[in-house]
Design a protein around this motif. Sequence first.
Motif, short mmCIF file in Angstrom:
data_model
loop_
_atom_site.label_atom_id
_atom_site.label_comp_id
_atom_site.label_asym_id
_atom_site.label_seq_id
_atom_site.Cartn_x
_atom_site.Cartn_y
_atom_site.Cartn_z
N GLY A 21 0.82 -1.21 0.00
CA GLY A 21 0.00 0.00 0.00
C GLY A 21 0.86 1.25 0.00
O GLY A 21 0.57 2.24 -0.67
N ARG A 22 1.96 1.21 0.74
CA ARG A 22 2.87 2.35 0.82
C ARG A 22 3.47 2.63 -0.55
O ARG A 22 3.62 3.77 -0.99
N VAL A 101 -7.79 9.22 4.18
CA VAL A 101 -7.62 7.83 4.63
C VAL A 101 -8.99 7.30 5.05
O VAL A 101 -9.75 8.01 5.71
N ASP A 127 -6.78 6.73 0.12
CA ASP A 127 -5.96 5.74 0.83
C ASP A 127 -6.92 4.71 1.42
O ASP A 127 -7.47 4.87 2.50
N ALA A 129 -6.17 1.64 2.16
CA ALA A 129 -5.39 0.53 2.71
C ALA A 129 -6.24 -0.31 3.67
O ALA A 129 -6.09 -1.52 3.75
N GLN A 130 -7.15 0.37 4.40
CA GLN A 130 -7.93 -0.36 5.41
C GLN A 130 -9.36 -0.64 4.95
O GLN A 130 -10.13 -1.25 5.68
N SER A 151 -3.97 -1.86 0.52
CA SER A 151 -2.88 -2.69 1.03
C SER A 151 -3.41 -4.09 1.29
O SER A 151 -4.55 -4.24 1.75
N PHE A 153 -1.51 -6.14 3.25
CA PHE A 153 -0.74 -6.56 4.42
C PHE A 153 -1.65 -7.47 5.27
O PHE A 153 -2.88 -7.27 5.27
N LYS A 156 -4.86 -6.33 7.09
CA LYS A 156 -5.91 -5.60 6.36
C LYS A 156 -7.09 -6.53 6.06
O LYS A 156 -6.97 -7.75 6.13
N GLY A 164 1.67 -6.74 0.06
CA GLY A 164 0.99 -6.65 -1.23
C GLY A 164 0.11 -5.42 -1.25
O GLY A 164 -0.23 -4.87 -0.20
N TYR A 285 -4.15 5.17 16.63
CA TYR A 285 -2.72 5.25 16.68
C TYR A 285 -2.37 6.13 17.87
O TYR A 285 -3.04 7.15 18.09
C1 LIG Z 1 -4.02 3.94 6.16
C2 LIG Z 1 -2.80 3.20 5.64
N1 LIG Z 1 -2.15 3.70 4.57
C3 LIG Z 1 -1.09 3.06 4.05
C4 LIG Z 1 -0.62 1.88 4.59
C5 LIG Z 1 0.59 1.25 4.01
O1 LIG Z 1 0.34 -0.02 3.47
P1 LIG Z 1 1.51 -1.13 3.38
O2 LIG Z 1 1.82 -1.57 4.78
O3 LIG Z 1 0.95 -2.22 2.51
O4 LIG Z 1 2.68 -0.44 2.74
C6 LIG Z 1 -1.27 1.33 5.69
C7 LIG Z 1 -0.81 0.06 6.29
O5 LIG Z 1 -0.47 -0.05 7.42
C8 LIG Z 1 -2.40 2.01 6.25
O6 LIG Z 1 -3.07 1.52 7.30
#
Ligand SMILES: Cc1ncc(COP(=O)(O)O)c(C=O)c1O
Length: 350
Positions: A21-22, A101, A127, A129-130, A151, A153, A156, A164, A285
């Motif tokens: 995802g990053r 996000v 974003d 990712a979640q 993402s 990961f 997720k 991935g 967080y």
């Molecule tokens: C909101 C958010 N953005 C980006 C990422 C990054 O994804 P990755 O860990 O696959 O690089 C994450 C993962 O922890 C995330 O929770």
Amino acid sequence: MAAPPNRRSAHGPYGMWSRSGRCDLHYTFYLHRYSRGNQPARGDPVFVDIDPGTFNIDPKKVEKAVRAVIADDSSIHSLPFVNSKLKTQNLKLTPKAVIPVDLFGLPADYDAINRIAKEHGLFVIEDAAQSFGAEYKGRKACSLTDIACTSFFPAKPLGCYGDGGMCFTDDDNLAEIMRSIRSHGQGNHKYENIRVGINGRLDTLQAAILLAKFEIFSEEIERRQKVATKYTELLTQNSKLKTQNIPAGYISAWAQYSILTEDEAKRDALMDNLKAAGIPTAIYYPKPLHLQGAFTVLGYRAGDFPVSEDCANRIFSLPCIPISLRKIRRELQEAYSALNSVLEPVTSLW
Ligand SMILES: Cc1ncc(COP(=O)(O)O)c(C=O)c1O
């Protein structure tokens, strides 16, 4: 085997596997510049506070942030320190993109965000990712903006066994550039490089795992929904706890089930009791982005984004996993009784 989870299944044509995802987010930055014929450049983030109910970016504050950047006026919205550094060179920040996000699996308010972006000619990167698997007013997460990144990961909603990710767009031009950037800036020929790219390829083994897991993914999202609904039923009976607000028309993918307590000490006490009862918890967080060491250079201070800071002190998450339908009744019932037996005595003392 199921087809890869491309954007066609989320109402659009392109979905591109990537390394994480990053990595997706990185290459959408490159992409945004390339698609406008520029070379990639670094961007300075202007952070925006969250809505206290949904925990997602607050569109009203996005609007203020854009106005503040355009007017170069930090009395409208807290701006990063780079702004004053740029001033000495007679330069100023220019708003380019918004990156909302979808926190804990809940989509941000994209009608409002896309409207602001359109008004100011900004690009929107979701974003997600979640939130892969979530819905916003009848549309799938990852189909709500110019580009979306998710993402895979393991933590997720759709997790592989390592790293991935995937990028989504409806735009032919962006999709072509995206493919090129993912593969070292490749041109028409394998060994022709027409731009600076990255190695963003997804490992074959992870792709195979994802394809198999994708077959049961919609069922898993339903199970997560059931678990979350049950948590909400129980937790909303306790007036001292606040759960994430899911507005009408939104379906969360429930990457996490998160709760706000009245203050930090009560959160810690509750987490200790849950741990003793065998219920794992985590804080997503503990420190907001603007106070992270990595962003010291931006010059933000405590107090700049009070809602994020307050939530960081009071939030914690419970596990929200898609356990099998057969097990739901028995195991969840046990988990809820354990949770309740901790919640009742602890919170009645507050
Ligand atoms: C909101 C958010 N953005 C980006 C990422 C990054 O994804 P990755 O860990 O696959 O690089 C994450 C993962 O922890 C995330 O929770």
